[in-house]
Design a protein around this motif. Structure first.
Motif, PDB file in Angstrom:
ATOM      1  N   GLY A  18      -4.655  60.841  46.497  1.00 25.19           N
ATOM      2  CA  GLY A  18      -4.777  59.778  47.048  1.00 25.19           C
ATOM      3  C   GLY A  18      -5.233  58.647  45.740  1.00 25.19           C
ATOM      4  O   GLY A  18      -4.308  57.746  45.499  1.00 25.19           O
ATOM      5  N   TRP A  43      -3.024  55.898  44.176  1.00 21.11           N
ATOM      6  CA  TRP A  43      -2.782  54.554  43.867  1.00 21.11           C
ATOM      7  C   TRP A  43      -3.039  53.975  42.351  1.00 21.11           C
ATOM      8  O   TRP A  43      -2.583  52.849  41.448  1.00 21.11           O
ATOM      9  CB  TRP A  43      -4.373  53.705  44.127  1.00 21.11           C
ATOM     10  CG  TRP A  43      -4.481  53.367  45.156  1.00 21.11           C
ATOM     11  CD1 TRP A  43      -4.001  54.578  47.173  1.00 21.11           C
ATOM     12  CD2 TRP A  43      -4.313  52.227  46.040  1.00 21.11           C
ATOM     13  NE1 TRP A  43      -4.237  53.839  48.068  1.00 21.11           N
ATOM     14  CE2 TRP A  43      -3.910  52.249  47.529  1.00 21.11           C
ATOM     15  CE3 TRP A  43      -3.964  51.492  45.447  1.00 21.11           C
ATOM     16  CZ2 TRP A  43      -3.968  51.221  48.704  1.00 21.11           C
ATOM     17  CZ3 TRP A  43      -3.807  49.859  46.073  1.00 21.11           C
ATOM     18  CH2 TRP A  43      -3.389  49.560  47.864  1.00 21.11           C
ATOM     19  N   LEU A  71      -4.250  51.513  56.099  1.00 31.27           N
ATOM     20  CA  LEU A  71      -4.971  53.382  55.235  1.00 31.27           C
ATOM     21  C   LEU A  71      -6.629  53.279  55.995  1.00 31.27           C
ATOM     22  O   LEU A  71      -6.816  53.882  56.390  1.00 31.27           O
ATOM     23  CB  LEU A  71      -4.870  53.188  54.592  1.00 31.27           C
ATOM     24  CG  LEU A  71      -3.681  53.017  53.376  1.00 31.27           C
ATOM     25  CD1 LEU A  71      -3.636  53.335  52.248  1.00 31.27           C
ATOM     26  CD2 LEU A  71      -2.561  54.758  54.248  1.00 31.27           C
ATOM     27  N   CYS A 116       0.339  57.031  50.504  1.00 32.12           N
ATOM     28  CA  CYS A 116      -0.459  57.384  51.446  1.00 32.12           C
ATOM     29  C   CYS A 116      -0.522  57.578  52.291  1.00 32.12           C
ATOM     30  O   CYS A 116      -1.764  57.993  53.018  1.00 32.12           O
ATOM     31  CB  CYS A 116      -0.971  56.109  51.421  1.00 32.12           C
ATOM     32  SG  CYS A 116      -1.210  55.850  49.330  1.00 32.12           S
ATOM     33  N   LYS A 170      -3.337  60.023  54.666  1.00 30.68           N
ATOM     34  CA  LYS A 170      -3.746  59.946  56.191  1.00 30.68           C
ATOM     35  C   LYS A 170      -3.449  60.482  57.477  1.00 30.68           C
ATOM     36  O   LYS A 170      -4.488  59.993  58.493  1.00 30.68           O
ATOM     37  CB  LYS A 170      -3.216  58.272  56.496  1.00 30.68           C
ATOM     38  CG  LYS A 170      -4.232  57.537  57.255  1.00 30.68           C
ATOM     39  CD  LYS A 170      -5.542  56.916  57.387  1.00 30.68           C
ATOM     40  CE  LYS A 170      -6.336  55.972  58.145  1.00 30.68           C
ATOM     41  NZ  LYS A 170      -8.016  56.261  58.201  1.00 30.68           N
ATOM     42  N   PHE A 211      -9.298  57.179  52.334  1.00 30.54           N
ATOM     43  CA  PHE A 211      -8.629  55.760  52.646  1.00 30.54           C
ATOM     44  C   PHE A 211      -9.413  55.517  53.695  1.00 30.54           C
ATOM     45  O   PHE A 211      -8.893  54.752  54.316  1.00 30.54           O
ATOM     46  CB  PHE A 211      -7.430  56.282  53.017  1.00 30.54           C
ATOM     47  CG  PHE A 211      -6.892  56.313  51.608  1.00 30.54           C
ATOM     48  CD1 PHE A 211      -6.616  56.260  50.815  1.00 30.54           C
ATOM     49  CD2 PHE A 211      -5.547  57.822  51.849  1.00 30.54           C
ATOM     50  CE1 PHE A 211      -5.867  56.924  49.385  1.00 30.54           C
ATOM     51  CE2 PHE A 211      -4.705  57.628  50.872  1.00 30.54           C
ATOM     52  CZ  PHE A 211      -4.121  57.450  50.085  1.00 30.54           C
TER      53      PHE A 211
END
Length: 340
Positions: A74, A78, A126, A218, A222, A299
């Motif tokens: 994750g 980002w 998220l 993502c 999630k 997240f």
């Protein structure tokens, strides 16, 4: 994300106080039943318990390693969002040229601000809980609620797009998807209007495709829980071990004090040694299990998660600085040593 090298004991107590109280009461009950009530048959050999402890340790190590991989993936995603956001900013500024300086500035600002809106919309999406989201204790949840990073009202997208567009996207199931869609339609119109050529359109659309890729990555993390067969049985095996632990330590400490302590002091010395060490070992194993639980969903807007709010603000500052704006926002500051 915890930002200090050492975790404060205040936060540790918030996370573990219930377990510590339970361990104390449970250990006292076992000790009292064994020495005062005469239930001397409740003790078990320590050797089988050792085998269980080793197996649980290996299992926890595997789970925690896989949980950390989810967090690190994750964070890498980002990181790519940060890099490609800057690429989007420089491509927007360098490729779009008009004779009307004010119109050119407005188009660039619109494209960059909509991208900032997408970042914040994605962040809020998220952070919405799922059925498998880890539920912390009441005092920990109260701390996170006070920080207000998991609430849908923390969405800042409305600041960066027009009211009409915001009212339209907030009705959608996935607002972030529609913000990128709107970006693509605007880029297509710019090419039709002759503001950019086909190759320049392709460069801008390539960046938008990357943002869709990152959003999908993502969402994959999630919407895919850590395999519950690993997460659930990790907790089961850990608690089986810690509940058996006091029963296995009875003989160990009794033999120790019998060999080294005067008979008149044996019970008190055994009490002062067994109870603290039992609680310590139980606390270590349950904390190891909790670390894996707290890392598997990066997240959720909690203490061990990817600091998406801070990353969104960093990107916002960079992009608005590219637009030569002067009233730039301040960076996100940590709350109780937690950077969101």
């Amino acid at each position: 994300m915890l930002i200090k090298r050492n975790i404060s004991w205040k936060l540790i107590i918030r996370l573990t106080w219930r377990n510590l109280i339970f361990f104390l009461i449970y250990s006292l009950v076992i000790f009292y039943a064994y020495h005062d009530l005469g239930f001397e048959d409740i003790d078990i050999p320590f050797e089988p318990l050792t085998v269980i402890g080793i197996a649980v340790s290996f299992y926890l190590g595997f789970k925690n390693g896989q949980s950390y991989d989810r967090f690190w993936e994750g964070r890498k995603i980002w990181g790519m969002i940060v890099n490609w956001s800057r690429t989007w900013g420089i491509r927007t500024l360098s490729l779009i040229k008009l004779d009307d300086a004010e119109a050119e500035k407005e188009i660039k600002r619109d494209l960059i601000y909509r991208h900032i809106a997408w970042l914040n919309a994605l962040r809020v999406q998220l952070r919405q809980p799922r059925s498998w989201t880890l539920q912390e204790g009441r005092y920990v949840e109260r701390l996170f609620d006070r920080h207000n990073e998991r609430n849908i009202e923390s969405n800042q997208a409305y600041q960066f797009v027009g009211h009409e567009e915001y009212d339209e996207i907030k009705k959608r199931v996935n607002p972030a998807t529609h913000l990128i869609k709107n970006q693509g339609l605007i880029v297509q119109r710019l090419r039709k209007d002759g503001v950019i050529d086909g190759f320049q359109e392709m460069q801008l659309q390539e960046a938008l495709a990357k943002f869709y890729d990152f959003q999908g990555m993502c969402e994959r993390i999630k919407n895919t829980p850590f395999p519950r067969q690993y997460g659930y049985f990790s907790k089961v095996f850990t608690w089986i071990f810690v509940l058996l632990l006091p029963l296995g330590l009875l003989n160990i400490f009794e033999n120790h004090v019998t060999d080294t302590v005067h008979p008149s002091q044996q019970i008190s010395i055994m009490f002062l040694q067994m109870i603290p060490f039992t609680i310590l070992i139980m606390w270590i194993f349950t904390t190891m299990e909790y670390v894996g639980d707290a890392s598997e969903d990066p997240f959720e807007g909690k203490a061990n998660d990817v600091p998406m709010t801070a990353l969104c603000r960093t990107i916002e500052i960079d992009l608005r600085d590219m637009l030569d704006e002067e009233d730039l926002p301040a960076g996100i500051e940590p709350k109780d040593d937690i950077l969101y």
